[in-house]
Design an enzyme around this catalytic site. Structure first.
Site, PDB file in Angstrom:
ATOM      1  CB  THR A 190     -24.094 -21.160  70.979  1.00 27.91           C
ATOM      2  OG1 THR A 190     -25.303 -20.419  71.107  1.00 27.91           O
ATOM      3  CG2 THR A 190     -24.234 -22.144  69.812  1.00 27.91           C
ATOM      4  CG  ASP A 191     -27.121 -18.513  74.628  1.00 26.83           C
ATOM      5  OD1 ASP A 191     -26.996 -17.308  74.888  1.00 26.83           O
ATOM      6  OD2 ASP A 191     -27.730 -18.928  73.636  1.00 26.83           O
ATOM      7  CB  VAL A 192     -24.404 -23.808  77.902  1.00 26.08           C
ATOM      8  CG1 VAL A 192     -23.660 -24.545  79.008  1.00 26.08           C
ATOM      9  CG2 VAL A 192     -25.908 -23.829  78.180  1.00 26.08           C
TER      10      VAL A 192
END
Length: 427
Positions: A190-192
Site C-alpha cells: 500500500t505504501d509503494v
C-alpha cells in the site's frame, strides 16, 4: 560518488534536472516517491530529525555493515530498510522545534518546486509549513500531502499503517489460500502504490506549474491508492454486488493461471487465452485436454476448474521444474519459477534485465541497489548512495544563506546534526 556505468546515447539532461524537492516525508510512501523523482534528476533535500532521522534508519536488523575504517563510529551500520528508498538524496538534519532551524526549512520549502510531507493533520500548519503558507510565498509550488486515509476520511487523522490499510482496503481479503485466513502481501504494497501515485500526481501538477506558474495541492492516501489498485477485482465486486472469492495462487477469472508443483519445485503457468491453453496442452503432451469440450474456452475452464487443474497437476508433477521451464518457454507459454527474493534479483540481473547497480556508500563501501522499474533508453539514471543522517546539513544551510557562524551555533546547541563522511571525524 562512484557509480556503476550506465549506457547513454544522448547528452540530453535528465527530465527533472533543475527541480528541487523539499522532502519532509518519512518511512516509505513519501520517500519512495521522492526517490523515483530523484532517479529522474530532481534534487531532493530530505529533512530529518537530528539524532534519530527517518524512522526507517532504526528499522533493523538487517543492516549494511560498516567497513572496518568506519566500524567504531557507525556500528551496527545502515538499516537495509532506509537504504532501499533513499538513494540520490541529500540529508539535512534539523530540529523543527528550533526557531532558526524551522526558519531555514521554511525558506527551503518556499524556494522549492515541490514539497512533500506526511505529518499528522494540523502539525504541518502549526509549523508554518502547510500549503497555504508556502504557496503564499511560492504560488507555483506543487505541494503533496501523504496520509493513511485521506483528508476527508472520518474519523479525521486516523493513522494508517500498511497492514491496517491492507485489511481495510480488501487487499488482504483477496490474498491467501482459498480455505485459509486472509493474508497480507509480503511487502508494504500500500505504501509503494501510494508512492507511485504521489510521483504521478506531482509530475502532472509540475507540468502545469511550468506552463502556467500556478501550483497545486496534491493529496494521496494509502487507502485510495490501494482501492484503485484492486482494478478488476474492484470492478468485479461492483458488477456482481458480491465479494470476490479468495483463490490463493490462482486467478478468479482465468484458468489455468496459478502455481503448480513439479517433481522438485513450484512453477507458475499463466495460459491467459485459448491459444496459450492449446500450446500448453501440446507442450505437456496432453492434446486430449485441448480437445475436451469442457475446456474449450476460458469460461468453460473456469466452470470446470477443479477437474482441469487436477489433470494438469498430475502431468506437471511427473517431471522437474527445469524440464517444464524449457518445454513451456520453447512453446511460448508464459511460465516462471517461484523464486526467493535474492534468487529473483540475481536471476533477473544475470538474464539481462539490468536490475542492480553498485554505489559507494560513505560507511558501508560498495552497496548493491535495486533500480527503479522504468528505463530511459537515451538518458543515464543517476545512482548516488543513500545519505548518512545530516551528511549534507552544512552545504544545504550554506545554500540557504546561513553563515558558517550561524551553522556552527545551530550544531553547537543540537538544532542541526552535521555528519562528516571521512573516517574518525563524525560529530
Amino acid at each position: 560518488m562512484t557509480t556503476s556505468p550506465e549506457p547513454s546515447t544522448t547528452d540530453a539532461p535528465l527530465p527533472l534536472a533543475g527541480v528541487r524537492i523539499a522532502d519532509l516525508s518519512r518511512v516509505l510512501a513519501g520517500p519512495y516517491a521522492t526517490m523515483l523523482l530523484a532517479d529522474m534528476g530532481a534534487e531532493v533535500v530530505k529533512i530529518e530529525q537530528p539524532g534519530r532521522g527517518d524512522d526507517t534508519r532504526s528499522w533493523g536488523p538487517p543492516y549494511a555493515a560498516p567497513t572496518e575504517e568506519h566500524e567504531a563510529a557507525h556500528s551496527p551500520g545502515e538499516a537495509a530498510y532506509f537504504l532501499s528508498v533513499n538513494r540520490n538524496k541529500r540529508s539535512l538534519a534539523v530540529d523543527l522545534k528550533d526557531p532558526e532551524g524551522l526558519a531555514a526549512v521554511q525558506e527551503l520549502c518556499a524556494s522549492s518546486d515541490v514539497v512533500i510531507q506526511n505529518f499528522r493533520p494540523g502539525v504541518i500548519d502549526r509549523l508554518g509549513l502547510g500549503y497555504e503558507r508556502i504557496s503564499e510565498r511560492n504560488p507555483a509550488v506543487v505541494y503533496c500531502s501523504v496520509s493513511g486515509f485521506g483528508p476527508e476520511h472520518e474519523p479525521t487523522g486516523r493513522p494508517g499503517f500498511d497492514i491496517v490499510v491492507q485489511a481495510e482496503s480488501g487487499l488482504m481479503a483477496t490474498t491467501g489460500p482459498a480455505e485459509g485466513p486472509a493474508s497480507k502481501v509480503g511487502v508494504a504494497l500500500t505504501d509503494v502504490l501510494t508512492g507511485l501515485n504521489a510521483a504521478v500526481g506531482i509530475l502532472g501538477a509540475l507540468m502545469r506549474a511550468r506552463e502556467t506558474g500556478r501550483g497545486e495541492e496534491v493529496s494521496v492516501s494509502l487507502i485510495n491508492s490501494t482501492l484503485s489498485a484492486l482494478v478488476n477485482l474492484a470492478q468485479q465486486s461492483l458488477v456482481t454486488d458480491r465479494e470476490p472469492a479468495r483463490v490463493g495462487n490462482a486467478h478468479t477469472t482465468i484458468v489455468p493461471y496459478q502455481v503448480f508443483p513439479t517433481a522438485d519445485a513450484e512453477i507458475v503457468v499463466a495460459a491467459g487465452n485459448d491459444a496459450l491453453y492449446r500450446r500448453l496442452c501440446a507442450a505437456i503432451d496432453r492434446p486430449d485436454l485441448a480437445e475436451d469440450p469442457r475446456y474449450g474456452t476460458n469460461p468453460d475452464r473456469v466452470a470446470h476448474r477443479d477437474a482441469l487443474i487436477d489433470e494438469l497437476s498430475k502431468v506437471l508433477r511427473s517431471r522437474p521444474a527445469d524440464h517444464w521451464m524449457t518445454a513451456l518457454v520453447d512453446a511460448g507459454v508464459p511460465v516462471g519459477r517461484v523464486r526467493g527474493v535474492l534468487d529473483a534479483l540475481r536471476t533477473a540481473d544475470t538474464s539481462g534485465d539490468d536490475v542492480l547497480r553498485t554505489v559507494d556508500h560513505p560507511t558501508a563501501g560498495p552497496l548493491e541497489q535495486v533500480r527503479a522499474g522504468f528505463r530511459m533508453a537515451g538518458t543515464p539514471v543517476p545512482m548516488a548512495a543513500p545519505p548518512l543522517l545530516g551528511q549534507h546539513s552544512e552545504e544545504i544551510l550554506t545554500e540557504l544563506g546561513l553563515t558558517p557562524e550561524r551553522i556552527a551555533a545551530l550544531v553547537e546547541r543540537g538544532a542541526v546534526q552535521r555528519t562528516d563522511v571521512r573516517p574518525d571525524t563524525t560529530e
